[in-house]
Design an enzyme around this catalytic site. Structure first.
Site: not given
Ligand SMILES: Cc1cc2nc3c(=O)[nH]c(=O)nc-3n(C[C@H](O)[C@H](O)[C@H](O)COP(=O)(O)O)c2cc1C
Ligand SMILES: Cc1cc2nc3c(=O)[nH]c(=O)nc-3n(C[C@H](O)[C@H](O)[C@H](O)COP(=O)(O)OP(=O)(O)OC[C@H]3O[C@@H](n4cnc5c(N)ncnc54)[C@H](O)[C@@H]3O)c2cc1C
Ligand code: SF4
Lengths: 437, 440
Positions: B77, B137, B139, B204-205, B353, B357, B386
């Site tokens: 995202n 910390f 995003c 976080n992502t 398998c 292998c 396998c």
């Molecule tokens: C569209 C979207 C927006 C997000 N916005 C935030 C946010 O504003 N603040 C935050 O801490 N994490 C944000 N995240 C991260 C999620 O809180 C979470 O850490 C991450 O998606 C991993 O968890 P999951 O695999 O269950 O999705 C966002 C994730 C997505 C998909």
């Protein structure tokens, strides 16, 4: 239902237009994009996949399914057509439940195979809708080959030969090409004139001259053909049918199922095709099933399919049997026809319980014989007793003459087998003519 | 039935399943419905400073990776923090907390690197009576370009400094949410701990480009012909997240720091795994975004059933239970030998398998004419490939050779004791005594 629904004797127009349309619609409707992706995802991409081995044309099934799954159905179609140029028809008519799908490992896993047939149709439909057949001709070789019979065997052979750059003359006795694809296959398996469209599409490769209304043995002779051409391929199919050999066989209303189906296939509108009110079909193969089902779909009140042996012995697959039963055909086993009776037109047929003296009679105003087809003229070629004897690549006892499909020994009488044999003979002809054989 | 009640930093929730700060928690309407559906807690979508809210793109903001049958495996995202006014969010938070006192409600925050900014927003959050704060910390897109989010998370000094400010100006628990876009997760985790954080949450992502539009030659999601990297989450990131959680849980200087596990939690089992690796609870985003709030019901029923089966009375019984088993490669027993075994009754003869292998491993599977597949013990190195490629669960398993048995591949008799790389004769730095004792 129309007012003539229960008209006695043999009559046409038993149903309304809507009923005819519904009855003769596609047996296995095409997969939508979404359905195809879901179905394709079920393939395991098996190693040396059993489904491939079960396909008489050895299509690389896991590969083409993966190509569908990765959104390249046209590439999938090329994979199919490289092995089987009539992959479109085969996708519609193959008894997959006894071929590829029976071998699918998901049968062991869940008793529910990957829908190979419908996926094959999805891919080939896509490619055919997009444009012409995708193969190119090699440089001309100057070799000329006569292919007699424009059924699946002949078409497959002719296409492969044309691809290699040979000049092909494709003869057929009938007014239209396609063989049983055009005249025999059940209407609901190849709707919307698919057989004719496919032949036209296939011939687009060029290098194939179609000569219709030319019968070998009548208008042409094998001697003349071998004289004039560098090689001859015979894909004559089976033009004779077996007789019951019982009294009453010549009564009005007793028909050959194959002829009756040909009439139906050539009719513009099923409403014009006459069918009995009480129909008895004799036989146990695919032809018997197709005749019985289509008689029912045309509005026959009762259709009984009488087979002389047990259900287990029936050549038609369980799927075909269930299809017939679901359309309302009554399946009768261990019933040997003894006598057909009637004053001019057939009125009833008497059976014995196979192997006993017990007798019973069924009312019938139409009896369809579907007890097997056989070779017509053997053209002086050696036979295996029933069919033209050939080796693994279709060579007959006569030098320069190949044969394949239903008329030749070996293999089941199926569209796909005919395609395989035509193709393999073409390969051997090519190798022989080009000095590699 | 097992008691799923969880106490995380003194914040009680009826179960360990919290919704992570993201679209599912962006407003009162969602959060009320999430609580009604059974979620134990939420971390409210990240709030920013007072003033004009951030502006999101108005074209597509998500990209995805699919598995068979279009199962969503990974989502990315390019969304920013909440784009709704601060005042509206604060009012809603206060209202929801008052109505659901038994559920956890933590507020996620992200403001510029400035003590005053933090002090101001913390005062406002305090008024809502929320249970705590989470510092975003993490995003990795958009906000990072403005010096916030992962731009902070990637610099341990900033992490520590902001955490200190927050602890100074706010009385309730402070969770520091870490970014995985860093080489060693321990650095920001230590910084958070040193700054006084009550817990860390991760991950976080992950920076990512999920797909490229081959017609327009642009990354997706595409905004008017251009694209940017986004944050990756969902089932695909779970292994990365679990490793980071385990590293923090087992590292001597961070061990004991409470962890909220995030990243790809989709089923009860994922949650149990995160918790076994030391997470006190889990947060979920993508699973809810894929299937709706109702998924939590399976998480709840599954976790309780498993706890009952294992005799765990409360989640505390198994949190961290797998941590002592996470070790360095050099401590693995190199004399431990297993062999693949194919259950012929379960085998469906697909031959995957064999292909795997034969083509890519050790040529240790034989294929007969009738497609019977058998393992050649004298070739099998027990790689597990396998097992991994077999479509039938439980069809191929690993049999452990017992001490005294001979490994037909090496001719070695399995010893009673174990030998790691540290004692191995091939290791130039190994302890020579260990080898002598074994007669080598
Ligand atoms: C569209 C979207 C927006 C997000 N916005 C935030 C946010 O504003 N603040 C935050 O801490 N994490 C944000 N995240 C991260 C999620 O809180 C979470 O850490 C991450 O998606 C991993 O968890 P999951 O695999 O269950 O999705 C966002 C994730 C997505 C998909
Ligand atoms: C009613 C029926 C239903 C069937 N349903 C199925 C099905 O669902 N699925 C399936 O796989 N198979 C089915 N089959 C079998 C399948 O149709 C055949 O196996 C296949 O058509 C054989 O192909 P072929 O090319 O060998 O012969 P044919 O298709 O019979 O073609 C032979 C061609 O040669 C021509 N010909 C014959 N003699 C001469 C001559 N002397 N001179 C010039 N031309 C000549 C004919 O006019 C014909 O066009 C069915 C068969 C029948 C009868
Ligand atoms: S056997 Fe079935 S699963 Fe395996 S490749 Fe063939 S179609 Fe796919």
């Amino acid at each position: 239902m129309s007012q003539d629904a229960h008209a006695p004797g043999i009559a046409s127009g038993r149903l309304t237009a809507e009923e005819y349309a519904a009855n003769f619609a596609d047996l296995h409707p095409p997969l939508s994009d979404h359905e195809a992706l879901v179905a394709a995802d079920r393939c395991y991409f098996c190693h040396d996949a059993p489904c491939m081995g079960a396909c008489p044309t050895t299509i690389d099934i896991p590969l083409f399914i993966r190509q569908i799954a990765t959104h390249t159905p046209e590439a999938a179609a090329r994979t199919i057509l490289t092995q089987n140029i009539l992959g479109g028809m085969c996708a519609r008519v193959c008894p997959v439940e006894t071929l590829c799908e029976e071998a699918c490992v998901r049968m062991s896993a869940e008793d529910d195979p990957v829908e190979i047939g419908r996926l094959q149709r999805f891919a080939t439909d896509r490619l055919m809708a997009a444009g012409p057949q995708p193969f190119e001709r090699a440089a001309p070789t100057g070799k000329r080959i006569a292919v007699v019979g424009a059924g699946p065997a002949g078409l497959s052979c002719a296409h492969r030969l044309a691809m290699y750059g040979h000049e092909v003359t494709l003869y057929d006795a009938r007014p239209k090409p396609g063989g049983l694809n055009e005249y025999g296959i059940a209407s609901y398996k190849a709707v919307d004139g698919f057989a004719a469209r496919e032949v036209e599409w296939l011939l687009d490769i060029g290098g194939i001259t179609l000569e219709l209304g030319k019968a070998l043995g009548k208008d042409l002779s094998l001697d003349a053909l071998t004289e004039e051409y560098d090689a001859v391929f015979l894909g004559l199919g089976l033009t004779d049918t077996n007789k019951l050999g019982i009294s009453g066989e010549d009564l009005e209303g007793v028909v050959d199922a194959v002829d009756w189906i040909a009439g139906l296939r050539q009719a513009e509108d099923p409403a014009t095709v006459p069918v009995g009110r009480n129909v008895v079909v004799i036989g146990g193969g695919m032809t018997a099933i197709d005749a019985a089902v289509q008689a029912k779909l045309l509005g026959a009140e009762s259709v009984t399919l009488a087979y002389r042996r047990r259900r287990e012995d029936m050549p038609a697959s369980r799927f075909e049997q269930d299809l017939a039963a679901s359309k309302g055909v009554c399946l009768l086993f261990n019933a040997t026809p003894a006598e057909i009776r009637g004053g001019g037109a057939v009125a009833e047929i008497e059976f014995t319980r196979t192997g006993t003296d017990a007798r019973f009679t069924l009312t019938a105003d139409q009896v369809m014989k579907a007890i097997g087809q056989k070779l017509g003229d053997t053209l002086g070629l050696e036979t295996d007793g029933r069919k033209i004897a050939v080796n693994g690549t279709g060579r007959t006892s006569r030098e320069g003459v190949w044969a394949g499909g239903d008329c030749a020994s070996g293999g089941e009488d199926l569209t796909v087998t005919a395609v395989a044999e035509g193709r393999d003979a073409a390969e051997d002809i090519h190798a022989t003519l080009m000095g590699e054989g | 039935m097992a008691d799923l009640t969880t106490d995380f930093l003194g914040i009680k929730s009826p179960n360990p399943f919290w919704l992570a700060s993201a679209p599912p928690t962006d407003k009162e309407y969602n959060v009320r419905r999430a609580y009604e559906a059974g979620w134990g807690g939420v971390v409210w979508k990240t709030l920013g400073e007072a003033g004009p809210p951030v502006v999101n793109v108005s074209g597509p903001r998500y990209g995805a990776i699919h598995g068979p049958d279009r199962r969503l495996l990974g989502l990315n995202n390019i969304e920013l923090i909440t784009d709704r006014p601060l005042e509206v969010n604060l009012e809603e938070i206060a209202r929801v907390k008052a109505d659901y006192p038994d559920r956890a409600l933590v507020v996620s925050l992200m403001v510029p690197y400035d003590e005053k900014a933090w002090q101001e927003i913390l005062a406002r959050v305090e008024e809502t009576n929320a249970d705590g704060v989470e510092l975003n910390f993490g995003c990795p897109h958009g906000m990072a370009e403005r010096g916030m989010g992962s731009a902070v998370g990637q610099v341990p000094e900033y992490v520590e400094q902001i955490t200190r400010w927050v602890k100074k100006h706010y009385q309730r628990p402070c969770i520091v949410k870490l970014t995985p876009n860093i080489t060693n997760i321990l650095a920001p985790a230590r910084a958070a701990k040193n700054g006084g954080a009550d817990a860390v949450s991760l991950i976080n992502t992950i920076n990512s480009i999920t797909s490229v539009d081959l017609d327009n030659m642009a990354p997706e999601p595409t905004i008017d012909g251009m694209g940017t990297h986004g944050g990756y989450c969902g089932p695909a990131v779970k292994p990365i997240a679990m490793n980071m959680v385990a590293e923090i849980a087992r590292s001597p200087d961070t061990a004991g720091l409470p962890i909220s596990g995030i990243g790809g939690v989709t089923t009860w089992r994922d949650a149990a795994e995160f918790m076994a690796l030391g997470a006190g609870n889990v947060q979920v985003c993508t699973a809810a975004m894929t299937y709706g709030f109702k998924v939590v019901q399976e998480m709840i029923s599954g976790l309780s059933q498993w706890m009952d089966e294992k005799g765990h009375k409360s989640t505390a019984d198994f949190v961290g239970a797998a941590v002592p088993k996470v070790t360095d490669w050099q401590n693995l027993n190199l004399d431990y030998v297993t062999k693949a075994e194919i259950d012929q009754d379960l085998c469906i003869k697909c031959g995957r398998c064999f292909a795997a292998c034969e083509d890519t491993s050790h040529q240790a599977i034989a294929m007969s004419e009738d497609r019977t597949f058998t393992v050649k013990d004298e070739e099998c190195v027990a790689c597990n490939l396998c097992v991994n490629v077999c479509p039938v669960e439980g069809c191929i398993t690993m049999r452990e050779l017992k001490p005294g048995e001979v490994d037909p591949r090496t001719g070695m008799t399995i010893p009673e004791d174990k030998r790691t790389w540290l004692q191995h004769p091939n290791n130039p730095g190994a302890d020579p005594l260990a080898c002598i004792v074994r007669g080598q």
